[in-house]
Design an enzyme around this catalytic site. Structure first.
Site, mmCIF file in Angstrom:
data_model
loop_
_atom_site.group_PDB
_atom_site.id
_atom_site.type_symbol
_atom_site.label_atom_id
_atom_site.label_comp_id
_atom_site.label_asym_id
_atom_site.label_seq_id
_atom_site.Cartn_x
_atom_site.Cartn_y
_atom_site.Cartn_z
ATOM 1 N N ASP A 114 128.775 67.496 99.141
ATOM 2 C CA ASP A 114 127.386 67.022 99.054
ATOM 3 C C ASP A 114 126.714 67.642 97.830
ATOM 4 O O ASP A 114 125.959 68.607 97.929
ATOM 5 C CB ASP A 114 126.634 67.395 100.334
ATOM 6 C CG ASP A 114 125.246 66.779 100.381
ATOM 7 O OD1 ASP A 114 124.954 65.892 99.560
ATOM 8 O OD2 ASP A 114 124.448 67.195 101.244
ATOM 9 N N CYS A 161 123.569 70.071 98.884
ATOM 10 C CA CYS A 161 123.214 70.316 100.278
ATOM 11 C C CYS A 161 122.140 71.382 100.344
ATOM 12 O O CYS A 161 122.188 72.392 99.623
ATOM 13 C CB CYS A 161 124.459 70.766 101.048
ATOM 14 S SG CYS A 161 124.116 71.409 102.703
ATOM 15 N N HIS A 200 114.173 59.967 104.703
ATOM 16 C CA HIS A 200 113.556 61.182 104.165
ATOM 17 C C HIS A 200 113.906 61.327 102.694
ATOM 18 O O HIS A 200 115.010 61.035 102.261
ATOM 19 C CB HIS A 200 113.887 62.435 104.987
ATOM 20 C CG HIS A 200 115.292 62.927 104.951
ATOM 21 N ND1 HIS A 200 115.850 63.544 103.849
ATOM 22 C CD2 HIS A 200 116.255 62.950 105.906
ATOM 23 C CE1 HIS A 200 117.089 63.917 104.127
ATOM 24 N NE2 HIS A 200 117.366 63.558 105.368
ATOM 25 N N TYR A 218 120.850 59.829 113.187
ATOM 26 C CA TYR A 218 120.533 60.315 111.854
ATOM 27 C C TYR A 218 121.709 60.057 110.920
ATOM 28 O O TYR A 218 122.830 60.505 111.198
ATOM 29 C CB TYR A 218 120.221 61.819 111.888
ATOM 30 C CG TYR A 218 120.077 62.434 110.523
ATOM 31 C CD1 TYR A 218 119.084 62.006 109.650
ATOM 32 C CD2 TYR A 218 120.958 63.435 110.090
ATOM 33 C CE1 TYR A 218 118.952 62.567 108.387
ATOM 34 C CE2 TYR A 218 120.823 63.993 108.831
ATOM 35 C CZ TYR A 218 119.824 63.559 107.985
ATOM 36 O OH TYR A 218 119.706 64.097 106.728
ATOM 37 N N ASN A 232 115.941 70.644 110.779
ATOM 38 C CA ASN A 232 117.315 70.328 110.398
ATOM 39 C C ASN A 232 118.232 71.432 110.903
ATOM 40 O O ASN A 232 118.203 72.554 110.397
ATOM 41 C CB ASN A 232 117.410 70.212 108.876
ATOM 42 C CG ASN A 232 118.746 69.655 108.418
ATOM 43 O OD1 ASN A 232 119.447 69.005 109.173
ATOM 44 N ND2 ASN A 232 119.091 69.906 107.169
#
Length: 311
Positions: free
Chosen positions: A72, A136, A126, A57, A226
């Site tokens: 992020d 995030c 995705h 991933y 996740n």
């Protein structure tokens, strides 16, 4: 130890199976389960391949941290993400699922992004429903686009895949749970399924009951979990996730977290003692073998080259 590329599956009726086709077959198999570690650069991917994972991933958070040194917060651009995805996908035939954030614009931009990911060789991507100023999924204050824009994003992905004649797996991620609640999040996943997305992804699941509920509500559509440690989702191991009914679990910080701890410890030791004490496998030969040294030497020799003889 050298990390050997995972061989392509072959068929007696045609060419070797593309990683995207393999990932598609895996998620469509109700008896299959995929455990994918998050990797953020070529070296972390090499280590994961050497351990033997059947899928990888590409984490957006890890890509942003490693390439930009930033948090992020949607700061990585399409070129940043595609460059990293291309590097990771090129290392082996192991399927790579890659974060594509919000698609980087309207429908035309989303289609262009999808095409770029296809050319990069990733097996799946995705796309999410956060606004452009995203963050995030385990931080607070998230905002999501309207249902119409969300539908258009997924539709653009699916149409781009069709035009390209690709098998790339499209995973629809919704971050609506925090802001709009569970039922709205389910509605968004159902819209994505109607538009042709292959798999669902409810970000920020808050408890085990919610995990079981989303799998049941979306059945038989495959769902990904996740697993961000110390985020809003409680930690669930492989056996539990599989028993709940998830088809895939990604661990985005599986390499980034340990790398941070090890680098900090090593650098603190260097500052304190003036030297770094590494085991023999961390010498040049050992590190280069992780990165495919022997394979590269073999390729050179098979072509008649002598540049690396005696290395």
């Amino acid at each position: 130890m050298e990390s050997e590329p995972v061989p392509l599956l072959t068929s007696t009726d045609g060419p070797p199976e593309h990683p995207a086709a393999r990932l598609r077959r895996m998620i469509e198999d109700p008896n299959a389960f995929i455990l994918a570690p998050g990797v953020y650069d070529g070296f972390s991917a090499r280590v994961a391949l050497g351990v033997g994972f059947e899928a990888l991933y590409m984490t957006g958070a890890g890509t942003t941290a490693s390439r930009l040194g930033r948090a992020d917060l949607g700061l990585a651009s399409l070129p940043d993400m595609v460059a990293n995805a291309s590097t990771l996908a090129s290392l082996s035939s192991t399927p790579l699922l890659a974060d594509m954030d919000t698609g980087y614009g309207g429908p035309v931009a989303v289609a262009r992004s999808t095409e770029a990911y296809i050319r990069a060789g990733v097996a799946g991507l995705h796309i999410e429903d956060q606004v452009a100023e995203k963050r995030c999924g385990h931080l607070g204050g998230k905002r999501v686009v309207g249902m119409g824009e969300w539908r258009a994003r997924v539709r653009a992905c699916v149409a781009a895949r069709r035009r390209a004649g690709s098998d790339i797996v499209i995973v629809a991620r919704t971050d609506a749970l925090q802001l709009l609640g569970y039922q709205s999040a389910v509605e968004r996943l159902r819209v994505a399924r109607e538009e042709g997305a292959d798999m669902g992804f409810l970000e920020g699941v808050r408890n085990e009951g919610e995990m079981r509920q989303i799998v049941a509500d979306m059945f038989p559509w495959p769902m990904v979990l996740n697993m961000v440690e110390h985020g809003v989702t409680p930690r669930v191991g492989r056996k539990k996730a599989r028993s709940i009914g998830f088809r895939m679990v990604i661990w985005p910080f599986a390499t980034l977290g340990p790398a941070y701890l090890a680098m900090r410890e090593g650098l603190e030791g260097l500052k304190r003692e003036g030297e770094v004490r590494l085991p023999v496998e961390c010498g040049p030969r050992g590190i280069f073998e992780v990165c495919g040294l022997e394979e590269d030497i073999r390729v050179d020799e098979e072509a008649g080259g002598e540049a690396f003889r005696g290395v």
